[in-house]
Design a protein around this motif. Structure first.
Motif, mmCIF file in Angstrom:
data_model
loop_
_atom_site.group_PDB
_atom_site.id
_atom_site.type_symbol
_atom_site.label_atom_id
_atom_site.label_comp_id
_atom_site.label_asym_id
_atom_site.label_seq_id
_atom_site.Cartn_x
_atom_site.Cartn_y
_atom_site.Cartn_z
ATOM 1 N N THR A 1 42.376 53.053 58.926
ATOM 2 C CA THR A 1 41.457 53.496 57.888
ATOM 3 C C THR A 1 42.121 53.605 56.530
ATOM 4 N N PHE A 2 43.420 53.342 56.454
ATOM 5 C CA PHE A 2 44.097 53.301 55.164
ATOM 6 C C PHE A 2 45.310 52.384 55.222
ATOM 7 N N GLY A 3 46.330 52.723 56.004
ATOM 8 C CA GLY A 3 47.496 51.869 56.129
ATOM 9 C C GLY A 3 48.622 52.246 55.198
ATOM 10 N N LEU A 4 49.236 53.420 55.424
ATOM 11 C CA LEU A 4 50.293 53.890 54.533
ATOM 12 C C LEU A 4 51.518 52.989 54.551
ATOM 13 N N ALA A 5 51.915 52.505 55.714
ATOM 14 C CA ALA A 5 53.106 51.653 55.781
ATOM 15 C C ALA A 5 52.909 50.382 54.972
ATOM 16 N N ALA A 6 51.705 49.821 55.018
ATOM 17 C CA ALA A 6 51.433 48.621 54.240
ATOM 18 C C ALA A 6 51.493 48.923 52.746
ATOM 19 N N LEU A 7 50.950 50.056 52.352
ATOM 20 C CA LEU A 7 50.981 50.431 50.942
ATOM 21 C C LEU A 7 52.405 50.687 50.471
ATOM 22 N N GLU A 8 53.234 51.269 51.328
ATOM 23 C CA GLU A 8 54.635 51.483 50.984
ATOM 24 C C GLU A 8 55.346 50.144 50.760
ATOM 25 N N ALA A 9 55.053 49.168 51.613
ATOM 26 C CA ALA A 9 55.657 47.840 51.435
ATOM 27 C C ALA A 9 55.243 47.236 50.102
ATOM 28 N N MET A 10 53.983 47.399 49.736
ATOM 29 C CA MET A 10 53.508 46.860 48.467
ATOM 30 C C MET A 10 54.162 47.568 47.289
ATOM 31 N N ALA A 11 54.391 48.864 47.405
ATOM 32 C CA ALA A 11 55.097 49.588 46.346
ATOM 33 C C ALA A 11 56.509 49.042 46.173
ATOM 34 N N CYS A 12 57.058 48.497 47.261
ATOM 35 C CA CYS A 12 58.389 47.882 47.214
ATOM 36 C C CYS A 12 58.333 46.427 46.744
ATOM 37 N N GLY A 13 57.147 45.945 46.387
ATOM 38 C CA GLY A 13 57.009 44.588 45.895
ATOM 39 C C GLY A 13 56.780 43.542 46.960
ATOM 40 N N THR A 14 56.511 43.966 48.181
ATOM 41 C CA THR A 14 56.317 43.016 49.284
ATOM 42 C C THR A 14 54.838 42.909 49.630
ATOM 43 N N PRO A 15 54.263 41.718 49.569
ATOM 44 C CA PRO A 15 52.844 41.571 49.888
ATOM 45 C C PRO A 15 52.586 41.747 51.379
ATOM 46 N N VAL A 16 51.333 42.002 51.711
ATOM 47 C CA VAL A 16 50.937 42.355 53.075
ATOM 48 C C VAL A 16 49.877 41.391 53.581
ATOM 49 N N VAL A 17 50.010 41.017 54.846
ATOM 50 C CA VAL A 17 48.928 40.342 55.566
ATOM 51 C C VAL A 17 48.368 41.362 56.551
ATOM 52 N N ALA A 18 47.080 41.638 56.433
ATOM 53 C CA ALA A 18 46.464 42.722 57.198
ATOM 54 C C ALA A 18 45.260 42.230 57.983
ATOM 55 N N SER A 19 44.890 43.021 58.979
ATOM 56 C CA SER A 19 43.705 42.732 59.779
ATOM 57 C C SER A 19 42.448 42.839 58.921
ATOM 58 N N ALA A 20 41.624 41.811 58.980
ATOM 59 C CA ALA A 20 40.359 41.834 58.247
ATOM 60 C C ALA A 20 39.375 42.824 58.854
ATOM 61 N N SER A 21 39.663 43.311 60.062
ATOM 62 C CA SER A 21 38.783 44.267 60.727
ATOM 63 C C SER A 21 39.054 45.704 60.309
ATOM 64 N N SER A 22 40.090 45.927 59.520
ATOM 65 C CA SER A 22 40.516 47.276 59.160
ATOM 66 C C SER A 22 40.098 47.619 57.738
#
Length: 424
Positions: A322-343
Motif C-alpha cells: 500500500t506504499f512501499g517504503l523500501a522502494a521509496l528509499e531506493a529512489m531517494a538514493c537515485g535508483t529507479p524502481v520496477v514495481a508490481s502494477a497490482s500494488s
C-alpha cells in the motif's frame, strides 16, 4: 503483514452501501492545541522488520518534535520499557507465530488493557486491523479517539495467499466494515489503500502518505567499490529489499532475473531481507545456477542505503503493497524502481520508475525499458520523485488525523506536494 484470522466476519456484510456513522465515539472535536499522549500499538514487528518498523520510528520522532508524547507498545520476547528517539517504547511478552520468520503478537488482552488504562492516552493509534482490533472497542468505552492505520489491503493479502478473488473481496469487505465501525478514523497512505474502504461506503477515512529520510538516503551513497563486490562492470545489478514472505512475492524477482539471463542480458540479483521463504528461494537459486546473493536482514541503515544507491534497478514485486517504503528509499538514493502494477507503487513512483504485471517476463521487460533511459536522467528523476515524500509531510498528515497540533515548519524549507502519479 497481518494475520487475517478473523474469518468469522466473512458473512457479516449484508448491506454496506451506507456506512455513515463510523467511529463516532471520539471525544475530540477540532484540533487539540495542547500536547497529546499518543499511544501506538503494533503487532508483527520483529527485529528484522522493515517498512513498518521504519514508519513507527519516524512517526514517533515526528510526534516528539511536535511536542507530543508518543508511547509505542509492541510484542517481544520479554518485558521492556525504554526511552528512545521515537519516544517511550514498551515491549510486552508475546508468542512467536510459527512460520512467519520471527513475528510476535500481543495476545494477553487483559495485560494490554491494563497498560492502556495506566497510560491514559489522549489518542490511540493501532497498526494492525485484525489481532488488535479489539483495542478500538476499548477506546470507545474509554472515550479515547482512536485511529487504525491500514498498512496493507486485506483483499490483496488474501489473494497472495491463494484465496479466490471473489472470496477475498467478500472477506475483506466484512473485515473492513467492522474495522471502520470500530475506529474513529482509518488512515490510508495512498489512494490505492483507500479504495477498499471507499468500496464499503466508509466516510471516516483520511489520507496521509508515509515518507523517506531525504538526508540519510541520497544518491551520493553510490559506491563503486561496493558495486564491484556484487557485479562486474558489464553486469546489471538488481537489488530487492523486502521481507521474504508469501505476500511480498519475492520469487518474481528470481523469475525476472532468469528471464533476463535467457535473453542474454548479464545481470545479478542481491536480496536484502529475511523471512520464511528464504530457504526455498536459496535452494531454487542453487538448483538453477542463478547469480543471486542473499544478504539476510541488513540492520545497518547506512550499508543498506549504499547498496540501494549502487544498484542499477530496485525490484519491488509485492502486489499488495500500500506504499512501499523500501522502494521509496531506493529512489531517494537515485535508483529507479520496477514495481508490481497490482500494488500502490505506481501511485508512489510515478513516471520516475516502471511498473509490470506480476510475472517474471513482464518485470524483465520493464527492467530493460528502464535501463534504456540515460543513467543520469533516470537517477535524477528517481531522486526528484522521492523528494515529494519527506517525513515532515507524513507526520503532519498523521497528526491531522489525530486532530493534534502540527509542528511549526520554517518558511524557508517548503515541502514538495504529494502528487499521485506525477513527478510533483
Amino acid at each position: 503483514m497481518s494475520a487475517l484470522n478473523d474469518m468469522s466476519d466473512v458473512n457479516a456484510v449484508s448491506d454496506v452501501s451506507d456506512v455513515s456513522d463510523l467511529g463516532g465515539a471520539g471525544r475530540a472535536a477540532g484540533t487539540c492545541s495542547g500536547p497529546l499522549r499518543i499511544v501506538r500499538l503494533a503487532n508483527f514487528v520483529a527485529p528484522a522488520s522493515g517498512g513498518l518498523r521504519t514508519a513507527l520510528r519516524e512517526l514517533g520522532k515526528g510526534y516528539r518534535a511536535a511536542g507530543h508524547e508518543p508511547v509505542l507498545i509492541v510484542p517481544g520476547d520479554r518485558f521492556g520499557d525504554r526511552t528512545t528517539e521515537q519516544g517511550r517504547v514498551i515491549t510486552l511478552p508475546g508468542p512467536l507465530l510459527p512460520g512467519t520468520g520471527g513475528y510476535r503478537v500481543l495476545t494477553d488482552k487483559r495485560r494490554v488493557a491494563r497498560l492502556l488504562e495506566e497510560l491514559a492516552p489522549d489518542r490511540l493509534e493501532v497498526s494492525d486491523r485484525t489481532t488488535l482490533r479489539w483495542t478500538g472497542k476499548w477506546a470507545r468505552r474509554a472515550r479515547v479517539p482512536a485511529v487504525m492505520v491500514s498498512h496493507e489491503t486485506a483483499d490483496g493479502v488474501l489473494r497472495t495467499w491463494g484465496v479466490p478473488e471473489g472470496a477475498a473481496r467478500r472477506a475483506a469487505d466484512a473485515l473492513n466494515l467492522r474495522t471502520a465501525h470500530t475506529y474513529a478514523r482509518v488512515v490510508c497512505t495512498t489512494e490505492f489503500a483507500e479504495r477498499e474502504f471507499v468500496r464499503i461506503g466508509a466516510r471516516n477515512v483520511v489520507r496521509a502518505p508515509l515518507g523517506v529520510d531525504l538526508v540519510e538516503r541520497h544518491p551520493a551513497l553510490r559506491d563503486a567499490g561496493l558495486r564491484a563486490v556484487h557485479a562486474r562492470g558489464d553486469e546489471i545489478l538488481l537489488v530487492m529489499c523486502t521481507r521474504l514472505s508469501v505476500e511480498k512475492r519475492p520469487g518474481t524477482a528470481l523469475d525476472a532475473l532468469e528471464a533476463l539471463l535467457r535473453r542474454g542480458v548479464r545481470a545479478v540479483l542481491v536480496v536484502a531481507g529475511d523471512g520464511p521463504l528464504r530457504p526455498r528461494l536459496e535452494l531454487r537459486a542453487r538448483e538453477r545456477a542463478l547469480p543471486v546473493t542473499f544478504l539476510g536482514h541488513v540492520s545497518d541503515r547506512g550499508s543498506l542505503g549504499a547498496l540501494q544507491a549502487s544498484a542499477d534497478v530496485c525490484l519491488a514485486p509485492g502486489p499488495a503493497e500500500t506504499f512501499g517504503l523500501a522502494a521509496l528509499e531506493a529512489m531517494a538514493c537515485g535508483t529507479p524502481v520496477v514495481a508490481s502494477a497490482s500494488s500502490a507503487l505506481p501511485e508512489v513512483i510515478g513516471a520516475a520508475g516502471a511498473t509490470a504485471a506480476d510475472r517474471g517476463e513482464a518485470f524483465a521487460d520493464a527492467v530493460q525499458n528502464l535501463l534504456e533511459r540515460p543513467l543520469a536522467a533516470r537517477r535524477e528523476a528517481a531522486r526528484a520523485r522521492a523528494e515529494c515524500f519527506g517525513w515532515g509531510t507524513a507526520v503532519d498528515g498523521f497528526l491531522a488525523a489525530h486532530d493534534a497540533t502540527l509542528p511549526a515548519r520554517p518558511a524557508t524549507a517548503p515541502v514538495r506536494p504529494f502528487v499521485p502519479g506525477g513527478l510533483g
